[in-house]
Write a protein that holds these residues in place. Structure first.
Motif, PDB file in Angstrom:
ATOM      1  N   ILE A  81       0.835  -1.195   0.000  1.00 15.24           N
ATOM      2  CA  ILE A  81       0.000   0.000   0.000  1.00 15.24           C
ATOM      3  C   ILE A  81       0.874   1.251   0.000  1.00 15.24           C
ATOM      4  CG2 ILE A  81      -1.672   1.339   1.340  1.00 15.24           C
ATOM      5  CD1 ILE A  81      -2.840  -1.315   2.302  1.00 15.24           C
ATOM      6  N   CYS A  82       1.935   1.234   0.805  1.00 13.47           N
ATOM      7  CA  CYS A  82       2.844   2.383   0.845  1.00 13.47           C
ATOM      8  C   CYS A  82       3.460   2.642  -0.526  1.00 13.47           C
ATOM      9  CB  CYS A  82       3.953   2.138   1.872  1.00 13.47           C
ATOM     10  SG  CYS A  82       3.427   2.336   3.585  1.00 13.47           S
ATOM     11  N   PHE A  83       3.875   1.580  -1.197  1.00 15.47           N
ATOM     12  CA  PHE A  83       4.474   1.749  -2.520  1.00 15.47           C
ATOM     13  C   PHE A  83       3.453   2.315  -3.503  1.00 15.47           C
ATOM     14  CE2 PHE A  83       5.351   0.227  -6.821  1.00 15.47           C
ATOM     15  CZ  PHE A  83       6.636   0.714  -7.007  1.00 15.47           C
ATOM     16  N   LEU A  84       2.229   1.801  -3.473  1.00 15.85           N
ATOM     17  CA  LEU A  84       1.189   2.287  -4.381  1.00 15.85           C
ATOM     18  C   LEU A  84       0.852   3.752  -4.114  1.00 15.85           C
ATOM     19  CD1 LEU A  84      -1.210  -0.802  -4.485  1.00 15.85           C
ATOM     20  CD2 LEU A  84       0.445  -0.072  -6.220  1.00 15.85           C
ATOM     21  N   VAL A  85       0.896   4.150  -2.850  1.00 14.32           N
ATOM     22  CA  VAL A  85       0.638   5.549  -2.504  1.00 14.32           C
ATOM     23  C   VAL A  85       1.711   6.449  -3.095  1.00 14.32           C
ATOM     24  CG1 VAL A  85       0.671   7.184  -0.586  1.00 14.32           C
ATOM     25  CG2 VAL A  85      -0.715   5.113  -0.426  1.00 14.32           C
ATOM     26  N   VAL A  86       2.985   6.057  -2.943  1.00 16.44           N
ATOM     27  CA  VAL A  86       4.081   6.859  -3.499  1.00 16.44           C
ATOM     28  C   VAL A  86       3.999   6.880  -5.030  1.00 16.44           C
ATOM     29  CG1 VAL A  86       6.588   7.099  -3.658  1.00 16.44           C
ATOM     30  CG2 VAL A  86       5.543   6.331  -1.521  1.00 16.44           C
ATOM     31  N   LEU A  87       3.648   5.751  -5.611  1.00 15.37           N
ATOM     32  CA  LEU A  87       3.476   5.692  -7.070  1.00 15.37           C
ATOM     33  C   LEU A  87       2.366   6.643  -7.521  1.00 15.37           C
ATOM     34  CD1 LEU A  87       4.048   4.379  -9.842  1.00 15.37           C
ATOM     35  CD2 LEU A  87       2.413   2.585  -9.219  1.00 15.37           C
ATOM     36  N   SER A  88       1.276   6.676  -6.784  1.00 15.43           N
ATOM     37  CA  SER A  88       0.161   7.580  -7.124  1.00 15.43           C
ATOM     38  C   SER A  88       0.585   9.037  -7.020  1.00 15.43           C
ATOM     39  CB  SER A  88      -1.025   7.311  -6.194  1.00 15.43           C
ATOM     40  OG  SER A  88      -1.488   5.979  -6.333  1.00 15.43           O
ATOM     41  N   SER A 104      -4.648  15.764  -9.323  1.00 24.97           N
ATOM     42  CA  SER A 104      -3.546  16.732  -9.354  1.00 24.97           C
ATOM     43  C   SER A 104      -3.849  17.972  -8.522  1.00 24.97           C
ATOM     44  CB  SER A 104      -3.265  17.149 -10.802  1.00 24.97           C
ATOM     45  OG  SER A 104      -4.418  17.732 -11.378  1.00 24.97           O
ATOM     46  N   SER A 105      -4.259  17.761  -7.288  1.00 24.28           N
ATOM     47  CA  SER A 105      -4.486  18.865  -6.370  1.00 24.28           C
ATOM     48  C   SER A 105      -3.719  18.605  -5.079  1.00 24.28           C
ATOM     49  CB  SER A 105      -5.973  19.036  -6.059  1.00 24.28           C
ATOM     50  OG  SER A 105      -6.446  17.963  -5.265  1.00 24.28           O
ATOM     51  N   LEU A 106      -3.490  19.645  -4.304  1.00 22.60           N
ATOM     52  CA  LEU A 106      -2.769  19.478  -3.050  1.00 22.60           C
ATOM     53  C   LEU A 106      -3.577  18.662  -2.046  1.00 22.60           C
ATOM     54  CD1 LEU A 106      -1.043  22.933  -2.509  1.00 22.60           C
ATOM     55  CD2 LEU A 106       0.017  20.744  -3.045  1.00 22.60           C
ATOM     56  N   VAL A 107      -4.876  18.691  -2.179  1.00 22.40           N
ATOM     57  CA  VAL A 107      -5.715  17.868  -1.297  1.00 22.40           C
ATOM     58  C   VAL A 107      -5.403  16.391  -1.524  1.00 22.40           C
ATOM     59  CG1 VAL A 107      -8.070  17.187  -0.730  1.00 22.40           C
ATOM     60  CG2 VAL A 107      -7.538  19.594  -1.182  1.00 22.40           C
ATOM     61  N   ALA A 108      -5.252  15.998  -2.791  1.00 16.21           N
ATOM     62  CA  ALA A 108      -4.907  14.613  -3.107  1.00 16.21           C
ATOM     63  C   ALA A 108      -3.510  14.270  -2.599  1.00 16.21           C
ATOM     64  CB  ALA A 108      -4.990  14.382  -4.618  1.00 16.21           C
ATOM     65  N   VAL A 110      -1.858  15.621  -0.070  1.00 17.66           N
ATOM     66  CA  VAL A 110      -1.927  15.497   1.389  1.00 17.66           C
ATOM     67  C   VAL A 110      -2.586  14.178   1.777  1.00 17.66           C
ATOM     68  CG1 VAL A 110      -2.991  16.442   3.485  1.00 17.66           C
ATOM     69  CG2 VAL A 110      -1.895  17.971   1.830  1.00 17.66           C
ATOM     70  N   GLY A 111      -3.640  13.794   1.056  1.00 11.83           N
ATOM     71  CA  GLY A 111      -4.299  12.519   1.338  1.00 11.83           C
ATOM     72  C   GLY A 111      -3.365  11.343   1.161  1.00 11.83           C
ATOM     73  N   PHE A 112      -2.579  11.342   0.079  1.00 15.61           N
ATOM     74  CA  PHE A 112      -1.617  10.264  -0.143  1.00 15.61           C
ATOM     75  C   PHE A 112      -0.590  10.198   0.985  1.00 15.61           C
ATOM     76  CE2 PHE A 112      -2.505  10.854  -4.901  1.00 15.61           C
ATOM     77  CZ  PHE A 112      -3.387   9.772  -4.914  1.00 15.61           C
ATOM     78  N   LEU A 113      -0.077  11.359   1.391  1.00 17.17           N
ATOM     79  CA  LEU A 113       0.932  11.387   2.454  1.00 17.17           C
ATOM     80  C   LEU A 113       0.353  10.898   3.784  1.00 17.17           C
ATOM     81  CD1 LEU A 113       2.695  14.787   1.655  1.00 17.17           C
ATOM     82  CD2 LEU A 113       3.684  12.508   1.459  1.00 17.17           C
ATOM     83  N   VAL A 115      -2.114   8.718   4.160  1.00 17.21           N
ATOM     84  CA  VAL A 115      -2.245   7.255   4.082  1.00 17.21           C
ATOM     85  C   VAL A 115      -0.899   6.601   4.351  1.00 17.21           C
ATOM     86  CG1 VAL A 115      -2.707   5.321   2.536  1.00 17.21           C
ATOM     87  CG2 VAL A 115      -4.216   7.317   2.519  1.00 17.21           C
ATOM     88  N   GLU A 116       0.161   7.164   3.776  1.00 20.48           N
ATOM     89  CA  GLU A 116       1.498   6.615   3.977  1.00 20.48           C
ATOM     90  C   GLU A 116       1.887   6.677   5.448  1.00 20.48           C
ATOM     91  OE1 GLU A 116       5.948   6.575   3.946  1.00 20.48           O
ATOM     92  OE2 GLU A 116       4.646   8.224   4.548  1.00 20.48           O
ATOM     93  N   GLU A 117       1.534   7.753   6.138  1.00 22.18           N
ATOM     94  CA  GLU A 117       1.845   7.880   7.560  1.00 22.18           C
ATOM     95  C   GLU A 117       1.019   6.908   8.404  1.00 22.18           C
ATOM     96  OE1 GLU A 117       3.128  12.064   9.055  1.00 22.18           O
ATOM     97  OE2 GLU A 117       1.380  12.350   7.778  1.00 22.18           O
ATOM     98  N   ILE A 118      -0.257   6.772   8.066  1.00 25.05           N
ATOM     99  CA  ILE A 118      -1.125   5.872   8.833  1.00 25.05           C
ATOM    100  C   ILE A 118      -0.638   4.433   8.734  1.00 25.05           C
ATOM    101  CG2 ILE A 118      -3.459   4.895   8.907  1.00 25.05           C
ATOM    102  CD1 ILE A 118      -4.512   7.669   8.151  1.00 25.05           C
ATOM    103  N   CYS A 119      -0.047   4.085   7.611  1.00 23.12           N
ATOM    104  CA  CYS A 119       0.471   2.717   7.451  1.00 23.12           C
ATOM    105  C   CYS A 119       1.491   2.381   8.521  1.00 23.12           C
ATOM    106  CB  CYS A 119       1.084   2.537   6.065  1.00 23.12           C
ATOM    107  SG  CYS A 119      -0.121   2.347   4.738  1.00 23.12           S
ATOM    108  N   TYR A 120       2.301   3.379   8.964  1.00 19.16           N
ATOM    109  CA  TYR A 120       3.288   3.122  10.005  1.00 19.16           C
ATOM    110  C   TYR A 120       2.604   2.751  11.316  1.00 19.16           C
ATOM    111  CZ  TYR A 120       6.528   5.465   6.823  1.00 19.16           C
ATOM    112  OH  TYR A 120       7.280   5.816   5.738  1.00 19.16           O
ATOM    113  N   VAL A 121       1.507   3.442  11.618  1.00 16.30           N
ATOM    114  CA  VAL A 121       0.766   3.138  12.845  1.00 16.30           C
ATOM    115  C   VAL A 121       0.216   1.720  12.785  1.00 16.30           C
ATOM    116  CG1 VAL A 121      -1.141   3.832  14.341  1.00 16.30           C
ATOM    117  CG2 VAL A 121       0.154   5.564  13.091  1.00 16.30           C
ATOM    118  N   LEU A 122      -0.359   1.352  11.642  1.00 14.60           N
ATOM    119  CA  LEU A 122      -0.923   0.012  11.496  1.00 14.60           C
ATOM    120  C   LEU A 122       0.159  -1.049  11.531  1.00 14.60           C
ATOM    121  CD1 LEU A 122      -3.602   0.694   8.719  1.00 14.60           C
ATOM    122  CD2 LEU A 122      -3.944   0.470  11.182  1.00 14.60           C
ATOM    123  N   MET A 123       1.320  -0.768  10.933  1.00  9.52           N
ATOM    124  CA  MET A 123       2.414  -1.738  10.980  1.00  9.52           C
ATOM    125  C   MET A 123       2.794  -2.069  12.417  1.00  9.52           C
ATOM    126  SD  MET A 123       5.004  -0.375   8.025  1.00  9.52           S
ATOM    127  CE  MET A 123       4.560  -0.373   6.284  1.00  9.52           C
TER     128      MET A 123
END
Length: 333
Positions: A81-88, A104-108, A110-113, A115-123
């Motif tokens: 999931i982290c890799f797919l987020v960075v790819l997106s 292609s907006s800053l909202v998107a 921020v959303g990707f970043l 998700v990437e941060e939340i993955c650390y909590v879940l890990m």
């Protein structure tokens, strides 16, 4: 027919750009370790291809372990999931994706970043073993005041620290991301790039210079690099949320880190210089140069700084937050 050809060409351009950027990103961890850390520590250092290319290949052939987890499927999927987020994110900053406003907006971004941060909590919260050994275990030390007391998991420490960094640690980065909005008066990357191409890079303004400093601090925080690496500090929680990942999952972790380093550098060049990544344009060299500058600067800072505790972390993040607010205020004036 013409529109179909244009769409196909755009898709091919995005694919080629992302592939080339990904290949370059595999060299970034090696560049940081060999040409920065090793030089500062006066040693030869590993080959440039070792951390980002050879290490992932090596881990692909390692034996996988089965850590104890209440949701093993999700736990194993988190690196992917982290890799797919960075790819997106990388796709979103390419100029060919600007036709899709939702992407292609800053909202998107921020959303990707997030998700990437939340993955650390879940890990951290979904792993209930350490080095594939089941925990918790009772305290069997003679004379212990509380016999059979359940001890907390090491991963729990990492999860709590990750949650703390999500709560306030990465806030300066998001302020820096929205600083260019004050100049372009738009949250869409296309408008931000167009404004800078007409009026000059946002980086060369007072507000842009301050925001660039804040962005760099946030860059190190989002990459969990020294001195902001409390979620995986080797002095106590070792590798933090990554500890139980082995074999192909560890390989994905290595690959994702280099790709995130490249993507964040490209994001800076889009927001602060107005140069989106395009493999068919010579401006791609500017993107690569910015990425290398960020990697070298991060390597220098991380080599000379220890892990920040809360005593140093909180004032640093508070100061960066105030600078981020100041850059936005100056941009609005």
């Amino acid at each position: 027919m013409f529109e179909t050809t244009t769409v196909i060409n755009s898709i091919l351009a995005v694919i080629i750009t992302v592939v080339v950027c990904f290949l370059i990103s595999t060299l970034l961890p090696g560049i940081e370790r060999k040409y920065v850390h090793a030089r500062i520590q006066q040693r030869i250092g590993p080959p440039v291809t070792s951390p980002g290319i050879m290490a992932p290949i090596k881990f692909l052939f390692k034996e996988n372990i089965k850590p104890s987890s209440p949701v093993p499927g999700l736990y194993k999927a988190l690196p992917i999931i982290c890799f797919l987020v960075v790819l997106s994110m990388m796709i979103a900053v390419t100029p060919y994706a600007y036709a899709i406003p939702a992407l292609s907006s800053l909202v998107a971004i921020v959303g990707f970043l997030k998700v990437e941060e939340i993955c650390y909590v879940l890990m951290g919260s979904l792993s209930k073993s350490i080095m594939s050994v089941r925990m918790p275990f009772p305290d069997r030390v003679k004379g212990a005041a509380h016999l059979n007391t359940t001890l907390s998991f090491i991963e729990d420490i990492s999860a709590k620290r990750s949650l703390r960094m999500i709560t306030y640690g990465s806030f300066p980065l998001y302020l820096a991301l929205f600083a260019p909005v004050t100049a372009a008066r738009s949250i869409f990357l296309n408008d931000i790039v167009t404004y800078q191409q007409a009026n000059g890079p946002f980086l060369f303004t007072v507000a842009g210079g301050i925001a660039a400093v804040v962005f760099f601090i946030g860059y190190m925080i989002i990459l969990n690099e020294y001195p902001f690496s409390i979620i995986k500090a080797k002095c106590d929680v070792i590798e933090g949320p990554y500890m139980e990942y082995a074999s192909k999952y560890r390989s994905i972790v290595f690959i994702t880190r280099g790709f995130l380093m490249f993507t964040m550098g490209v994001l800076f060049s889009v927001l602060f210089i107005g140069v989106p990544p395009n493999i068919f344009s010579p401006t791609i060299l500017i993107n690569i140069a910015v990425v290398l500058v960020f990697v070298l600067m991060m390597g220098i800072f991380s080599a000379f700084t220890p892990v920040f505790t809360n005593r140093q972390l909180l004032p640093t993040i508070l100061g960066a937050t105030l600078l981020g607010i100041l850059s936005i205020v100056l941009g609005l004036l």
